[in-house]
Design a protein around this motif. Structure first.
Motif, PDB file in Angstrom:
ATOM      1  N   GLU A  87       0.821  -1.213   0.000  1.00 19.82           N
ATOM      2  CA  GLU A  87       0.000   0.000   0.000  1.00 19.82           C
ATOM      3  C   GLU A  87       0.855   1.264   0.000  1.00 19.82           C
ATOM      4  OE1 GLU A  87      -3.195   2.231   2.992  1.00 19.82           O
ATOM      5  OE2 GLU A  87      -2.687   0.111   3.281  1.00 19.82           O
ATOM      6  N   ASN A  88       2.012   1.199   0.672  1.00 18.53           N
ATOM      7  CA  ASN A  88       2.867   2.378   0.804  1.00 18.53           C
ATOM      8  C   ASN A  88       4.080   2.351  -0.127  1.00 18.53           C
ATOM      9  OD1 ASN A  88       1.855   4.030   3.377  1.00 18.53           O
ATOM     10  ND2 ASN A  88       1.566   1.836   3.778  1.00 18.53           N
ATOM     11  N   SER A  89       4.120   1.374  -1.016  1.00 18.83           N
ATOM     12  CA  SER A  89       5.149   1.299  -2.069  1.00 18.83           C
ATOM     13  C   SER A  89       6.584   1.284  -1.526  1.00 18.83           C
ATOM     14  CB  SER A  89       4.989   2.470  -3.050  1.00 18.83           C
ATOM     15  OG  SER A  89       3.714   2.439  -3.649  1.00 18.83           O
ATOM     16  N   PHE A  90       6.825   0.430  -0.531  1.00 22.66           N
ATOM     17  CA  PHE A  90       8.225   0.225  -0.109  1.00 22.66           C
ATOM     18  C   PHE A  90       8.502  -1.271  -0.056  1.00 22.66           C
ATOM     19  CE2 PHE A  90       5.961   0.557   4.015  1.00 22.66           C
ATOM     20  CZ  PHE A  90       6.394  -0.587   4.673  1.00 22.66           C
ATOM     21  N   THR A  91       9.797  -1.607  -0.019  1.00 20.53           N
ATOM     22  CA  THR A  91      10.240  -2.992   0.001  1.00 20.53           C
ATOM     23  C   THR A  91      10.793  -3.329   1.382  1.00 20.53           C
ATOM     24  OG1 THR A  91      10.810  -2.932  -2.353  1.00 20.53           O
ATOM     25  CG2 THR A  91      11.842  -4.658  -1.010  1.00 20.53           C
ATOM     26  N   VAL A  92      10.363  -4.450   1.929  1.00 20.12           N
ATOM     27  CA  VAL A  92      10.931  -4.948   3.186  1.00 20.12           C
ATOM     28  C   VAL A  92      12.062  -5.915   2.839  1.00 20.12           C
ATOM     29  CG1 VAL A  92      10.515  -6.271   5.297  1.00 20.12           C
ATOM     30  CG2 VAL A  92       8.732  -4.743   4.406  1.00 20.12           C
ATOM     31  N   ILE A  93      13.235  -5.645   3.381  1.00 17.86           N
ATOM     32  CA  ILE A  93      14.376  -6.544   3.200  1.00 17.86           C
ATOM     33  C   ILE A  93      14.607  -7.255   4.524  1.00 17.86           C
ATOM     34  CG2 ILE A  93      16.812  -6.750   2.594  1.00 17.86           C
ATOM     35  CD1 ILE A  93      16.565  -4.122   1.059  1.00 17.86           C
ATOM     36  N   LYS A  94      14.291  -8.549   4.561  1.00 15.75           N
ATOM     37  CA  LYS A  94      14.411  -9.323   5.797  1.00 15.75           C
ATOM     38  C   LYS A  94      15.715 -10.112   5.809  1.00 15.75           C
ATOM     39  CE  LYS A  94      11.835 -12.972   6.819  1.00 15.75           C
ATOM     40  NZ  LYS A  94      10.889 -13.950   7.406  1.00 15.75           N
ATOM     41  N   THR A  95      16.403 -10.102   6.939  1.00 16.96           N
ATOM     42  CA  THR A  95      17.694 -10.771   7.052  1.00 16.96           C
ATOM     43  C   THR A  95      17.704 -11.696   8.267  1.00 16.96           C
ATOM     44  OG1 THR A  95      18.626  -9.014   8.446  1.00 16.96           O
ATOM     45  CG2 THR A  95      18.845  -8.754   6.054  1.00 16.96           C
ATOM     46  N   PHE A  96      18.596 -12.668   8.236  1.00 19.53           N
ATOM     47  CA  PHE A  96      18.792 -13.563   9.381  1.00 19.53           C
ATOM     48  C   PHE A  96      20.078 -14.365   9.150  1.00 19.53           C
ATOM     49  CE2 PHE A  96      16.749 -17.129  12.140  1.00 19.53           C
ATOM     50  CZ  PHE A  96      17.604 -16.793  13.173  1.00 19.53           C
TER      51      PHE A  96
END
Length: 268
Positions: A87-96
């Motif tokens: 909805e807000n046009s951003f990308t989540v970059i998840k790390t582990f």
């Protein structure tokens, strides 16, 4: 051409990594635990802690990318960010990351995403060179317990990134856990036998998240009727941060091995 990345990092070590890749001007928000480099708290908006970020404030900053980590951030916050991302046009970059190679993959990924591949390759090469040097040294084969908190005493188990790093110099974690996130940093079992503690070669007390002092360590040894000849204060940032910090971690491990050998020699 300047690409207007607007990055929010909820992971202190990856805030540092982004800056090392020349992206400090693109970081618009970070946590109050993002203390390296020191200037970032003045140039980026502080949006709360790693466990309690202000999501509304984060969204108001209109990010293009939000960086999270499964251990540093809560499952609920990460899920909430994914729900808002489209909805807000951003990308989540998840790390582990769990190994040195996972850490260099993050650097490589950041280099590609944020058009900083040249610097990323330089960092990766430096880390790989240091890793190869460490493979050549003789391993210690000692057993340890690594403390991260007091009241209650909490420790890093054998499935943690910390344990992986320490294994590179031949240190074996006494605390066995499952891979579940909720179990990787358990409370020390106060009912454990005195024999178990006596069989532990090293008691390592980290500088973070709890800033252990000698008086705290003395408290532990007195409570458990143990001598204090087998402990070291260790650099928690170097042993728990990842990304570009992995280079310092590998260099630190070589120095830590010498400290341990000196300690063992002195205890004879």
């Amino acid at each position: 051409m300047h690409i207007p990345f607007r990055i929010i990092s909820l992971v202190p070590s990856l805030t540092e990594t982004l800056c090392d890749l020349g992206l400090h001007t693109n970081i618009i928000g970070c946590t109050n635990f993002c203390i390296s480099p020191k200037f970032i708290s003045k140039t980026a908006k502080i949006i709360g802690g790693t466990k309690n970020p202000d999501i509304d404030l984060l969204l108001s900053l209109d990010p293009t990318h939000v960086i999270v980590n499964d251990e540093e951030n809560t499952t609920n916050d990460i899920q909430t960010l994914y729900e808002h991302a489209r909805e807000n046009s951003f990308t989540v970059i998840k790390t582990f990351p769990k190994t040195v190679f996972d850490s260099t993959k993050i650097i490589e990924e950041f280099g590609k995403i944020f058009l900083s591949e040249k610097k990323a390759k330089q960092w990766i090469q430096a880390i790989e060179n240091e890793f190869n040097k460490l493979q050549e040294i003789e391993k210690l084969n000692l057993h340890y317990i690594y403390f991260i908190w007091r009241n209650p005493w909490m420790v890093a188990g054998d499935q943690s990134y910390i344990a992986y790093l320490l294994s590179l110099i031949g240190l074996n974690n006494q605390i066995k856990t499952s891979q579940l996130l909720s179990e990787r940093y358990p409370k020390l079992n106060e009912s454990m036998s005195i024999d178990f503690l006596k069989e532990t070669d090293l008691f390592l007390f980290s500088s973070e998240p709890y800033p252990f002092k000698v008086r705290h360590i003395s408290e532990f040894f007195q409570t458990h009727n143990l001598g204090m000849e087998r402990f070291l204060l260790v650099n928690g940032q170097n042993l728990s941060w990842y990304g570009t910090r992995t280079l310092k971690a590998l260099q630190y491990l070589a120095r830590l091995k010498k400290q341990i050998l000196d300690l063992k020699q002195g205890g004879k």
